[in-house]
Design an enzyme around this catalytic site. Structure first.
Site: not given
Length: 168
Positions: A12, A19, A54, A56, A74, A89, A99, A101, A146
């Site tokens: 980032h 990624h 959201c 990874h 989360e 994006y 970002e 991603e 996003w």
């Protein structure tokens, strides 16, 4: 396909390094979407409203496993999720990072209340779709980039699927 690894911070920095990531859209049986306000301690887009979850995948982890793991961490629950689409994006957040991603978008349903991780989430609500649409139109600056992109694409390209969840 995994082609290498890099820590989250480095991914980032600056203009960002492409990624893998994922975004979850979880509806309740009333058709409301679970949205969250990101915690103040987040480096990128703190206190902005966003989709249900959201994150990874970790090295060697399948996207499906990562979705269930992160949802549990989360939101305090895991529920079956359906893959919908993938897109790339980029978005810059002030001078603090970016970002960039390749994001897999999933939808699912959960009957119950989340038990959110306060390190990740400042606030949350089950939001009726009509109310969400009005908020996105009237106050787009309060939402992550996003989330706005994903929601627009879900509404335009996958409306029957989203409507099935929203009308369940």
């Amino acid at each position: 396909m995994e082609i290498g690894t890099l820590d989250k911070q480095s991914c980032h920095d600056g203009a960002g390094t492409l990624h893998r990531a994922f975004s979850l859209f979880v509806f309740n049986p009333l058709g409301e979407l679970l949205i969250q306000q990101r915690a103040p301690g987040k480096r990128l887009w703190p206190e902005y409203w966003s989709n249900s979850c959201c994150s990874h995948p970790r090295q060697g982890e399948t996207m499906e496993f990562a979705v269930q793991r992160r949802s549990q961490q989360e939101l305090g629950f895991a529920t079956p999720m359906q893959f919908v689409y993938k897109f790339e994006y980029s978005a810059q957040f002030r001078d603090l990072g970016s970002e960039h991603e390749l994001c897999s978008v999933f939808v699912g349903q959960f009957a119950g209340e989340p038990h959110v991780n306060a390190t990740e989430i400042m606030d949350w609500c089950w939001c009726p779709v009509a109310q969400l649409e009005a908020q996105l139109q009237n106050e787009p600056e309060k939402f992550t980039p996003w989330f706005k992109l994903e929601w627009q694409h879900l509404q335009s390209e996958f409306a029957p699927l989203i409507n099935a969840f929203a009308e369940a």
